[in-house]
Design a protein around this motif. Structure first.
Motif, PDB file in Angstrom:
ATOM      1  N   SER A  20      -7.461   1.559  -5.677  1.00 52.44           N
ATOM      2  CA  SER A  20      -7.114   2.689  -5.593  1.00 52.44           C
ATOM      3  C   SER A  20      -8.546   2.465  -4.377  1.00 52.44           C
ATOM      4  CB  SER A  20      -7.357   4.348  -6.719  1.00 52.44           C
ATOM      5  OG  SER A  20      -7.552   5.083  -6.003  1.00 52.44           O
ATOM      6  N   TYR A  21      -8.394   3.634  -3.732  1.00 52.63           N
ATOM      7  CA  TYR A  21      -9.160   3.992  -2.224  1.00 52.63           C
ATOM      8  C   TYR A  21     -10.690   4.876  -3.264  1.00 52.63           C
ATOM      9  CZ  TYR A  21      -8.528   9.013  -3.055  1.00 52.63           C
ATOM     10  OH  TYR A  21      -8.366  11.060  -3.440  1.00 52.63           O
ATOM     11  N   ASP A  35      -5.237   5.595  -0.696  1.00 56.06           N
ATOM     12  CA  ASP A  35      -3.945   5.039  -0.985  1.00 56.06           C
ATOM     13  C   ASP A  35      -4.397   4.161  -2.562  1.00 56.06           C
ATOM     14  OD1 ASP A  35      -5.592   3.492  -0.329  1.00 56.06           O
ATOM     15  OD2 ASP A  35      -5.092   2.283   0.942  1.00 56.06           O
ATOM     16  N   CYS A  88      -2.221   8.209   4.817  1.00 55.16           N
ATOM     17  CA  CYS A  88      -2.673   6.783   4.104  1.00 55.16           C
ATOM     18  C   CYS A  88      -3.988   6.330   4.011  1.00 55.16           C
ATOM     19  CB  CYS A  88      -1.959   5.631   4.893  1.00 55.16           C
ATOM     20  SG  CYS A  88       0.142   5.567   4.723  1.00 55.16           S
ATOM     21  N   CYS A 105       2.434   2.676   3.325  1.00 52.04           N
ATOM     22  CA  CYS A 105       1.299   2.840   4.116  1.00 52.04           C
ATOM     23  C   CYS A 105       1.369   0.948   4.768  1.00 52.04           C
ATOM     24  CB  CYS A 105       0.220   2.918   3.935  1.00 52.04           C
ATOM     25  SG  CYS A 105       0.260   4.645   3.024  1.00 52.04           S
ATOM     26  N   ARG A 149       1.165  -1.315   0.186  1.00 47.97           N
ATOM     27  CA  ARG A 149       0.542   0.013  -0.355  1.00 47.97           C
ATOM     28  C   ARG A 149       1.108   0.954   0.243  1.00 47.97           C
ATOM     29  NH1 ARG A 149      -2.490   0.310   4.875  1.00 47.97           N
ATOM     30  NH2 ARG A 149      -3.691   2.422   3.915  1.00 47.97           N
ATOM     31  N   ALA A 177      -3.100  -0.028  -3.465  1.00 48.25           N
ATOM     32  CA  ALA A 177      -2.557  -0.786  -3.677  1.00 48.25           C
ATOM     33  C   ALA A 177      -1.793  -2.001  -4.668  1.00 48.25           C
ATOM     34  CB  ALA A 177      -3.303  -2.285  -2.570  1.00 48.25           C
TER      35      ALA A 177
END
Length: 125
Positions: free
Chosen positions: A74-75, A63, A60, A125, A53, A65
């Motif tokens: 992605s977030y 983020d 974070c 992260c 991440r 990953a």
């Protein structure tokens, strides 16, 4: 600038700016190969380094990953496949294919090329 927005913007600019450099016609293939073999790859990330991440500017919660199976998430919900070739990270997803230039900035830091020549910094992260 948010991490996802930074990636999308940098990708679009990088795609238009990353054309291969011309090699002088006076160089031989042997000379070019010798130069490439002796040039250190300092700062060039490996796929193993990229796994995990990454957040933006110490945050974070926003983020992305990178998974060992070549997928990313992605977030923001953006997902797809990633590949790394030298310093060129390609993200392929429903929104298209994006190319980024990245470099290792430290043990747990990535530098992402910006259109104005500066770099954004992402941390593990």
């Amino acid at each position: 600038m948010k991490f996802a927005a930074r990636i999308a913007f940098a990708c679009l600019v990088a795609l238009s700016a990353c054309s291969p450099r011309a090699v002088a016609t006076t160089q031989t293939a042997t000379t070019t190969a010798e130069v490439a073999a002796t040039t250190p790859a300092e700062g060039v990330p490996t796929a193993a380094f990229l796994l995990g991440r990454w957040g933006d500017n110490g945050d974070c919660t926003k983020d992305i990953a990178f998974n060992a199976d070549g997928t990313f998430q992605s977030y923001s919900g953006m997902s797809g496949n990633w590949t790394l070739s030298g310093d060129q990270l390609t993200l392929d997803g429903a929104g298209g294919s994006f190319l980024l230039r990245i470099a290792v900035g430290g043990n747990d830091t990535l530098m992402i090329g910006q259109p104005d020549g500066s770099f954004g910094i992402s941390q593990r992260c």
